[in-house]
Design a protein around this motif. Structure first.
Motif, PDB file in Angstrom:
ATOM      1  N   ASP A 199       0.805  -1.230   0.000  1.00 42.61           N
ATOM      2  CA  ASP A 199       0.000   0.000   0.000  1.00 42.61           C
ATOM      3  C   ASP A 199       0.837   1.278   0.000  1.00 42.61           C
ATOM      4  OD1 ASP A 199       0.984   0.085   2.583  1.00 42.61           O
ATOM      5  OD2 ASP A 199      -0.979   0.090   3.554  1.00 42.61           O
ATOM      6  N   GLY A 200       2.177   1.139  -0.046  1.00 43.86           N
ATOM      7  CA  GLY A 200       3.062   2.299  -0.079  1.00 43.86           C
ATOM      8  C   GLY A 200       3.580   2.747   1.276  1.00 43.86           C
ATOM      9  N   ALA A 201       3.160   2.100   2.348  1.00 44.93           N
ATOM     10  CA  ALA A 201       3.645   2.451   3.679  1.00 44.93           C
ATOM     11  C   ALA A 201       5.138   2.163   3.773  1.00 44.93           C
ATOM     12  CB  ALA A 201       2.885   1.660   4.743  1.00 44.93           C
ATOM     13  N   GLU A 202       5.894   3.159   4.231  1.00 44.10           N
ATOM     14  CA  GLU A 202       7.354   3.055   4.326  1.00 44.10           C
ATOM     15  C   GLU A 202       7.771   2.803   5.768  1.00 44.10           C
ATOM     16  OE1 GLU A 202       9.075   6.565   2.604  1.00 44.10           O
ATOM     17  OE2 GLU A 202       8.215   6.145   0.639  1.00 44.10           O
ATOM     18  N   VAL A 203       8.424   1.675   5.980  1.00 43.04           N
ATOM     19  CA  VAL A 203       8.906   1.293   7.305  1.00 43.04           C
ATOM     20  C   VAL A 203      10.424   1.210   7.213  1.00 43.04           C
ATOM     21  CG1 VAL A 203       8.810  -0.424   9.143  1.00 43.04           C
ATOM     22  CG2 VAL A 203       6.786   0.001   7.718  1.00 43.04           C
ATOM     23  N   ASP A 204      11.084   2.188   7.795  1.00 46.50           N
ATOM     24  CA  ASP A 204      12.541   2.287   7.723  1.00 46.50           C
ATOM     25  C   ASP A 204      13.130   1.922   9.082  1.00 46.50           C
ATOM     26  OD1 ASP A 204      15.085   2.871   6.832  1.00 46.50           O
ATOM     27  OD2 ASP A 204      14.736   5.004   6.543  1.00 46.50           O
ATOM     28  N   VAL A 205      14.147   1.071   9.081  1.00 45.63           N
ATOM     29  CA  VAL A 205      14.843   0.700  10.312  1.00 45.63           C
ATOM     30  C   VAL A 205      16.344   0.790  10.078  1.00 45.63           C
ATOM     31  CG1 VAL A 205      13.042  -0.860  11.168  1.00 45.63           C
ATOM     32  CG2 VAL A 205      14.887  -1.780   9.794  1.00 45.63           C
ATOM     33  N   ASP A 206      17.071   1.006  11.134  1.00 50.02           N
ATOM     34  CA  ASP A 206      18.522   0.895  11.119  1.00 50.02           C
ATOM     35  C   ASP A 206      18.879  -0.314  11.960  1.00 50.02           C
ATOM     36  OD1 ASP A 206      19.048   3.024   9.476  1.00 50.02           O
ATOM     37  OD2 ASP A 206      20.154   4.185  10.953  1.00 50.02           O
ATOM     38  N   PHE A 207      20.112  -0.764  11.812  1.00 46.46           N
ATOM     39  CA  PHE A 207      20.578  -1.902  12.592  1.00 46.46           C
ATOM     40  C   PHE A 207      21.727  -1.440  13.469  1.00 46.46           C
ATOM     41  CE2 PHE A 207      18.719  -3.657   8.731  1.00 46.46           C
ATOM     42  CZ  PHE A 207      17.778  -4.504   9.286  1.00 46.46           C
ATOM     43  N   LEU A 208      21.592  -1.644  14.746  1.00 44.80           N
ATOM     44  CA  LEU A 208      22.603  -1.254  15.717  1.00 44.80           C
ATOM     45  C   LEU A 208      23.561  -2.417  15.891  1.00 44.80           C
ATOM     46  CD1 LEU A 208      23.394   1.044  17.648  1.00 44.80           C
ATOM     47  CD2 LEU A 208      21.917  -0.015  19.350  1.00 44.80           C
TER      48      LEU A 208
END
Length: 134
Positions: A70-79
């Motif tokens: 649906d276009g939802a953007e879920v951005d994560v970084d990795f520690l």
């Protein structure tokens, strides 16, 4: 209608949960999103692509942007390549991608995250960076 910071964070966490679920279904037995990072770093996975269920991914710097159908953007970084983390900016980016009017400030989002830390739902492994509590 302006969203409340806590609602913004809750919506992001629900989307992150959907992404985690899709990754688990695509790569059963793996360690979730961190498994994808390892595959990418070992060159067993392309920088960008589509996982099952139409979930797009794009690795960047120390993280990955996932885009749902649906276009939802879920951005994560990795520690330290072990823990997925997010900051208020990533929550805001998600809200804007689903066309929700963002709440007042990034600091408000950080405060909402810290309230979830005090409830034991999130951790704050580094100042301003949050992760779902194990």
């Amino acid at each position: 209608m302006t969203g409340e910071p806590l609602s913004e964070v809750e919506a992001y966490l629900q989307a992150l949960s959907r992404v985690r679920g899709a990754v688990q279904r695509c790569h059963p037995g793996g360690e979730g999103l961190v498994s994808l990072l390892r595959l990418y770093r070992s060159r067993a996975m392309e920088k960008t692509g589509i996982l099952c269920e139409g979930l797009e991914y794009n690795f960047h710097g120390s993280g990955c942007l996932f885009v749902e159908v649906d276009g939802a953007e879920v951005d994560v970084d990795f520690l330290e390549e072990k823990l997925e983390v997010f900051d208020p900016w990533r929550v805001r980016r998600f809200s804007m991608s689903v066309e929700n009017e963002p709440s007042g400030s990034l600091e408000g989002i950080a405060e909402a995250c810290r309230s979830l830390v005090s409830q034991g739902r999130l951790t704050e492994p580094r100042s301003g960076w949050f992760s779902i509590a194990a």
